[in-house]
Every structure is written in C-alpha cells, then in structure tokens.
Design a protein around this motif. Structure first.
Motif, PDB file in Angstrom:
ATOM      1  N   PHE A  19      91.431  62.197  52.192  1.00 49.24           N
ATOM      2  CA  PHE A  19      91.746  60.577  52.260  1.00 49.24           C
ATOM      3  C   PHE A  19      92.290  60.022  53.778  1.00 49.24           C
ATOM      4  O   PHE A  19      92.553  58.958  53.451  1.00 49.24           O
ATOM      5  N   ARG A  20      92.387  60.271  54.016  1.00 52.77           N
ATOM      6  CA  ARG A  20      93.661  60.389  54.990  1.00 52.77           C
ATOM      7  C   ARG A  20      92.978  61.357  56.721  1.00 52.77           C
ATOM      8  O   ARG A  20      92.728  61.947  57.043  1.00 52.77           O
ATOM      9  N   CYS A  21      93.197  60.980  58.026  1.00 46.85           N
ATOM     10  CA  CYS A  21      92.400  61.911  59.140  1.00 46.85           C
ATOM     11  C   CYS A  21      93.227  61.563  59.889  1.00 46.85           C
ATOM     12  O   CYS A  21      93.942  60.618  60.352  1.00 46.85           O
ATOM     13  N   ILE A  22      93.157  62.545  61.246  1.00 44.74           N
ATOM     14  CA  ILE A  22      94.091  63.182  62.095  1.00 44.74           C
ATOM     15  C   ILE A  22      93.496  63.429  63.410  1.00 44.74           C
ATOM     16  O   ILE A  22      92.200  63.968  63.497  1.00 44.74           O
ATOM     17  N   TYR A  23      93.342  62.602  64.343  1.00 43.59           N
ATOM     18  CA  TYR A  23      92.897  62.971  65.595  1.00 43.59           C
ATOM     19  C   TYR A  23      93.991  63.628  66.909  1.00 43.59           C
ATOM     20  O   TYR A  23      94.863  62.876  66.322  1.00 43.59           O
ATOM     21  N   LEU A  24      93.607  64.127  67.416  1.00 42.22           N
ATOM     22  CA  LEU A  24      94.290  65.340  68.212  1.00 42.22           C
ATOM     23  C   LEU A  24      93.930  64.188  69.470  1.00 42.22           C
ATOM     24  O   LEU A  24      92.969  64.590  70.092  1.00 42.22           O
ATOM     25  N   SER A  25      94.393  64.452  70.876  1.00 44.73           N
ATOM     26  CA  SER A  25      94.392  64.401  72.686  1.00 44.73           C
ATOM     27  C   SER A  25      93.923  65.407  72.546  1.00 44.73           C
ATOM     28  O   SER A  25      94.311  66.613  71.768  1.00 44.73           O
ATOM     29  N   GLN A  26      93.430  65.313  73.957  1.00 45.92           N
ATOM     30  CA  GLN A  26      93.156  67.449  74.581  1.00 45.92           C
ATOM     31  C   GLN A  26      94.218  67.512  74.313  1.00 45.92           C
ATOM     32  O   GLN A  26      94.412  69.127  74.202  1.00 45.92           O
ATOM     33  N   LYS A  27      95.525  67.091  74.571  1.00 44.98           N
ATOM     34  CA  LYS A  27      96.448  67.462  74.778  1.00 44.98           C
ATOM     35  C   LYS A  27      97.324  68.354  73.937  1.00 44.98           C
ATOM     36  O   LYS A  27      97.630  69.780  73.697  1.00 44.98           O
ATOM     37  N   LEU A  28      97.195  67.571  73.177  1.00 47.03           N
ATOM     38  CA  LEU A  28      97.818  68.009  71.835  1.00 47.03           C
ATOM     39  C   LEU A  28      96.727  69.189  71.184  1.00 47.03           C
ATOM     40  O   LEU A  28      97.537  70.658  70.091  1.00 47.03           O
ATOM     41  N   LYS A  29      95.831  69.477  71.228  1.00 45.84           N
ATOM     42  CA  LYS A  29      94.605  70.126  70.184  1.00 45.84           C
ATOM     43  C   LYS A  29      95.477  71.141  71.043  1.00 45.84           C
ATOM     44  O   LYS A  29      95.551  73.087  70.476  1.00 45.84           O
ATOM     45  N   SER A  30      94.847  71.244  72.611  1.00 49.38           N
ATOM     46  CA  SER A  30      95.870  72.635  73.367  1.00 49.38           C
ATOM     47  C   SER A  30      96.892  72.652  73.014  1.00 49.38           C
ATOM     48  O   SER A  30      97.293  74.298  72.681  1.00 49.38           O
ATOM     49  N   TRP A  31      98.095  71.944  72.560  1.00 46.79           N
ATOM     50  CA  TRP A  31      98.952  72.066  72.576  1.00 46.79           C
ATOM     51  C   TRP A  31      99.642  73.780  70.922  1.00 46.79           C
ATOM     52  O   TRP A  31     100.096  74.425  70.680  1.00 46.79           O
ATOM     53  N   MET A  32      98.772  73.060  69.784  1.00 41.83           N
ATOM     54  CA  MET A  32      98.747  73.239  68.947  1.00 41.83           C
ATOM     55  C   MET A  32      98.066  74.691  68.171  1.00 41.83           C
ATOM     56  O   MET A  32      98.288  75.994  67.865  1.00 41.83           O
ATOM     57  N   GLU A  33      97.036  75.620  69.459  1.00 45.78           N
ATOM     58  CA  GLU A  33      96.437  75.898  69.718  1.00 45.78           C
ATOM     59  C   GLU A  33      96.921  77.301  70.324  1.00 45.78           C
ATOM     60  O   GLU A  33      96.942  78.229  70.266  1.00 45.78           O
ATOM     61  N   ASN A  34      97.741  77.193  71.926  1.00 48.13           N
ATOM     62  CA  ASN A  34      98.195  77.483  72.609  1.00 48.13           C
ATOM     63  C   ASN A  34      99.876  78.209  71.860  1.00 48.13           C
ATOM     64  O   ASN A  34     100.327  79.105  72.490  1.00 48.13           O
ATOM     65  N   ASP A  35     100.778  76.975  71.965  1.00 52.05           N
ATOM     66  CA  ASP A  35     102.138  77.317  71.523  1.00 52.05           C
ATOM     67  C   ASP A  35     102.796  76.613  70.937  1.00 52.05           C
ATOM     68  O   ASP A  35     103.779  77.415  70.774  1.00 52.05           O
ATOM     69  N   LEU A  36     101.793  76.420  69.678  1.00 50.06           N
ATOM     70  CA  LEU A  36     102.849  75.461  68.741  1.00 50.06           C
ATOM     71  C   LEU A  36     102.620  77.873  67.651  1.00 50.06           C
ATOM     72  O   LEU A  36     104.194  78.052  67.301  1.00 50.06           O
ATOM     73  N   PRO A  37     101.602  78.876  67.883  1.00 46.84           N
ATOM     74  CA  PRO A  37     102.224  79.962  66.752  1.00 46.84           C
ATOM     75  C   PRO A  37     103.216  80.685  67.739  1.00 46.84           C
ATOM     76  O   PRO A  37     103.882  81.513  67.026  1.00 46.84           O
ATOM     77  N   ALA A  38     103.754  80.644  68.969  1.00 47.17           N
ATOM     78  CA  ALA A  38     104.651  80.819  68.973  1.00 47.17           C
ATOM     79  C   ALA A  38     105.918  80.161  69.114  1.00 47.17           C
ATOM     80  O   ALA A  38     107.090  80.874  69.516  1.00 47.17           O
ATOM     81  N   LEU A  39     106.393  79.347  68.537  1.00 44.13           N
ATOM     82  CA  LEU A  39     107.397  78.696  68.395  1.00 44.13           C
ATOM     83  C   LEU A  39     108.240  78.865  67.448  1.00 44.13           C
ATOM     84  O   LEU A  39     107.903  79.527  66.262  1.00 44.13           O
ATOM     85  N   GLN A  40     109.007  79.203  67.642  1.00 44.04           N
ATOM     86  CA  GLN A  40     110.167  79.820  66.705  1.00 44.04           C
ATOM     87  C   GLN A  40     110.794  78.418  65.869  1.00 44.04           C
ATOM     88  O   GLN A  40     111.393  77.404  66.358  1.00 44.04           O
ATOM     89  N   ALA A  41     110.917  78.842  65.019  1.00 43.11           N
ATOM     90  CA  ALA A  41     111.998  78.163  63.650  1.00 43.11           C
ATOM     91  C   ALA A  41     113.239  78.214  63.888  1.00 43.11           C
ATOM     92  O   ALA A  41     113.227  79.235  63.680  1.00 43.11           O
ATOM     93  N   THR A  42     114.039  76.599  64.061  1.00 42.84           N
ATOM     94  CA  THR A  42     115.346  77.065  63.810  1.00 42.84           C
ATOM     95  C   THR A  42     116.186  76.403  62.830  1.00 42.84           C
ATOM     96  O   THR A  42     116.734  77.002  62.015  1.00 42.84           O
ATOM     97  N   TRP A  43     114.907  75.103  61.983  1.00 40.54           N
ATOM     98  CA  TRP A  43     115.565  74.716  61.233  1.00 40.54           C
ATOM     99  C   TRP A  43     115.364  74.720  59.385  1.00 40.54           C
ATOM    100  O   TRP A  43     116.380  74.703  58.356  1.00 40.54           O
ATOM    101  N   ALA A  44     114.438  74.685  59.723  1.00 40.57           N
ATOM    102  CA  ALA A  44     113.506  75.288  58.566  1.00 40.57           C
ATOM    103  C   ALA A  44     112.952  76.523  58.505  1.00 40.57           C
ATOM    104  O   ALA A  44     111.639  76.922  58.775  1.00 40.57           O
ATOM    105  N   THR A  45     113.671  77.547  58.450  1.00 35.90           N
ATOM    106  CA  THR A  45     112.945  78.887  58.487  1.00 35.90           C
ATOM    107  C   THR A  45     112.218  79.774  57.320  1.00 35.90           C
ATOM    108  O   THR A  45     111.957  81.085  57.843  1.00 35.90           O
TER     109      THR A  45
END
Length: 162
Positions: free
Chosen positions: A27-53
């Motif tokens: 019902f809604r769409c999300i588009y990503l810049s190539q930079k954000l796409k790369s961040w989601m694939e490479n950096d996000l998986p290693a990011l540690q939760a600190t607020w919502a654990t």
C-alpha cells in the motif's frame, strides 16, 4: 525529468525495496539511495541495539519497513516525523535504535537516503547535516516536480497514521 520508477531501474540512483511477501499487497512504497541500500546490507546487520534491546536493529528496521509498506497504522512522532527546518521537506523513519532520513515525493512514497544508529545521531547532534545530505541528494536527481511534499502534516505524507 523522470519518475521514481524510472530512477529505480537497474542502473539508476534509486532502488525499490520489496519488503513484503509475494502474497501481500503493498500500500506504500520505499525507495532507497544506493548508499542506504549498501548500509542496510553491510552495516545494519552488525549494528548493536542499545535502546530497544528486545529486537536487533535489523529486526527493528524490517518490522518498520513491513508495517510501512503493508499500510499499517503508523504513529507520527514515534515512528516518523518531519525534521527542521520544515521547508526542506525531510522526514525521519524511526525505530528505537535506527534513524532513516529521506523525503516523501508524494503521499505513501518514501525515499530513504541515509541511516544511522539513533544514539550516534542524538549524541553528535547530526540532524542538520543529515537534512543537508538528503536535500543535496534530492536536488541532484532529475525527478519530476514537485520533488517533495512540503509541510509537516503527517497525514499529507502517510495514509493511516495517528
């Protein structure tokens, strides 16, 4: 001038995120810049939760993106909100631990440009610089006018919000 769909081809500057199962209607769409796409694939998986654990950062983003694309009710202020200065048209999608910065070229269509962990954004007060990064990216796109929905009314950019 081009449309979002034209800019999200294989060689384009945008990537359309398919967040739902094949049997679910978007019902809604999300588009990503190539930079954000790369961040989601490479950096996000290693990011540690600190607020919502209770959920990993990757799980938090997956849940928010799925809710957004499925058209579920979103909470303005908690899950998304406009950033100052308002006339720049930059919005933030939020989880407990992740902030995604972008804009709405039209209602229910979000273009994410850059993301960071919430702690880093808050601690270093990165908001103004991230707003500038989103605006520069948007201005550089050969996107049909108007390039963004102006104002700070959440109902103007997202249907089904409170």
């Amino acid at each position: 001038m081009a449309t979002l769909l034209e800019l999200s081809n294989d060689a384009g500057p945008l990537y359309r995120l398919d967040a739902l199962d094949a049997n679910q209607q978007a019902f809604r769409c999300i588009y990503l810049s190539q930079k954000l796409k790369s961040w989601m694939e490479n950096d996000l998986p290693a990011l540690q939760a600190t607020w919502a654990t209770e959920l990993s950062c990757q799980e938090q983003v997956a849940e928010l993106v799925e809710m957004f694309c499925a058209g579920e009710e979103l909470d303005a202020g908690t899950q998304f909100h406009a950033l100052r200065p308002i006339d720049r048209g930059v919005w933030e999608l939020k989880t407990g631990d992740v902030r995604i910065f972008g804009w709405f070229p039209k209602k229910d269509h979000f273009v994410g440009v850059v993301a960071h962990d919430a702690y880093r954004v808050k601690f270093h007060d990165l908001y103004l610089g991230l707003v500038g990064e989103v605006v520069r990216f948007r201005d550089a796109l050969d996107l049909n006018e108007p390039k963004f929905v102006s104002g700070e009314d959440p109902h103007a950019v997202v249907s089904n919000c409170r």
